[in-house]
Scaffold this active site. Structure first.
Site, PDB file in Angstrom:
ATOM      1  N   TYR A 108      13.845  65.225 -12.844  1.00  0.00           N
ATOM      2  CA  TYR A 108      12.759  64.172 -13.145  1.00  0.00           C
ATOM      3  C   TYR A 108      13.641  63.014 -14.686  1.00  0.00           C
ATOM      4  CZ  TYR A 108       8.064  62.747 -14.806  1.00  0.00           C
ATOM      5  OH  TYR A 108       6.861  61.595 -15.211  1.00  0.00           O
ATOM      6  N   LYS A 132      13.956  59.889 -15.551  1.00  0.00           N
ATOM      7  CA  LYS A 132      12.959  58.777 -16.963  1.00  0.00           C
ATOM      8  C   LYS A 132      14.129  58.493 -17.876  1.00  0.00           C
ATOM      9  CE  LYS A 132       9.143  58.826 -14.782  1.00  0.00           C
ATOM     10  NZ  LYS A 132       8.123  57.672 -14.507  1.00  0.00           N
TER      11      LYS A 132
END
Ligand code: NAD
Length: 281
Positions: free
Chosen positions: A159, A163
């Site tokens: 993740y 990002k």
């Protein structure tokens, strides 16, 4: 004053628009008189979101297109459907995201997290950007990142990687747009704090005190986009902007001070980080 792209009758396309922050944005835009196209995975959630928006704003102002943002032909079909119903997009909010969990030495979920969270945003910008520029009208590409892509806390590396990539891509996108002749489209990195949505609920059925609602987060985004911010760094009820700034400063200084990475979570540096927070208060 609201950004000129938020004019009534303008058109907003929102991926991940059937839930959480994306749905709150669609509702808010529709209330401001914009036409909204929500794109999300096919299913009941998308249909329910479409029906709610149509009741509130009129079905002529709402479009729901089943779209998997990992699939370029589906993104192209979304653009064609928006062109056919509304004549083109003024606002693109690349917002679809997943957070199923990941770890460094387990390949599980890495491909899907990067495909949705990072490539979904890159491809969405590539599919919509050129036609938005051609409209020669004020436009916005708002990409949803995360603080986890900036201070990169341990626990969910895929993740964080996705990002961080969204941050880097959106910075490059804004540089490209501002160096494109006759372009009135700007890009913005939207960085929510802790927001109570299905993605972040973690089994909770009530909003934790520290979280913001999706509506609060969208209101903040509108205010900061209208003020011209590129980095839309949202606080929440636990984390102030001042605390975020210190965490970002500390993370950037790992390299400058030649500390180990993620020193904020390193036992040798924890007291130093605590002292830094205290001394800069
Ligand atoms: P959410 O789960 O309520 O909404 C995400 C939506 O994306 C869902 O409707 C989901 O169906 C959709 N989606 C997932 N995969 C998709 C795909 N392949 N194609 C199209 N749609 C897809 O979660 P949310 O919290 O509203 O998340 C919105 C964005 O905000 C995400 O990018 C997330 O990473 C980011 N974010 C959320 C928080 C938070 O605390 N909630 C914090 C920082 C960033």
């Amino acid at each position: 004053m609201a950004h000129p792209a938020f004019l009534p009758s303008n058109v907003a396309v929102i991926t991940g628009g059937a839930s959480g922050i994306g749905f709150a944005a669609a509702r808010r835009f529709a209330r401001m008189g914009l036409k909204v196209a929500i794109a999300d995975l096919a299913g009941e959630k998308l249909e329910t979101a479409r029906a709610t928006l149509a009741t509130e704003a009129g079905s002529e102002n709402v479009l729901a297109v089943a779209t998997d943002v990992t699939n370029v032909p589906e993104l192209e079909h979304l653009r064609e459907a928006v062109d056919a119903k509304f004549g083109g997009a003024d606002i693109l909010m690349n917002n679809a995201g997943i957070q199923p969990g990941s770890s460094v030495f387990d390949a599980k979920n890495w491909d899907s997290i990067l495909a949705v969270n990072l490539f979904g945003i890159i491809r969405g910008s590539q599919v919509f950007g050129p036609s938005m520029i051609k409209r020669q009208k004020p436009g916005l590409i708002i990409n949803t990142g995360s603080k986890q892509g900036i201070t990169t806390p341990p626990g969910d590396p895929a993740y964080n990687v996705s990002k961080s990539g969204v941050k880097t891509f959106t910075e490059a996108l804004e540089h490209e747009l501002r160096n494109t002749k006759d372009c009135h489209v700007t890009a913005h990195l939207f960085i929510p704090g802790f927001v109570y949505t299905p993605l972040a609920a973690g089994g909770r059925t009530e909003k934790p005190a520290g979280a913001w609602t999706a509506e609060q987060t969208v209101d903040f985004m509108l205010e900061r986009v209208s003020a011209g911010d590129f980095y839309i760094l949202c606080p929440d009820n636990d984390v102030t902007r001042a605390l975020d700034e210190k965490r970002i400063f500390w993370a950037a200084h790992d390299m400058i001070e030649n500390r180990p990475p993620l020193s904020r979570w390193h036992p040798d540096y924890q007291d130093k980080f605590t002292a830094f927070l205290r001394d800069t208060d």
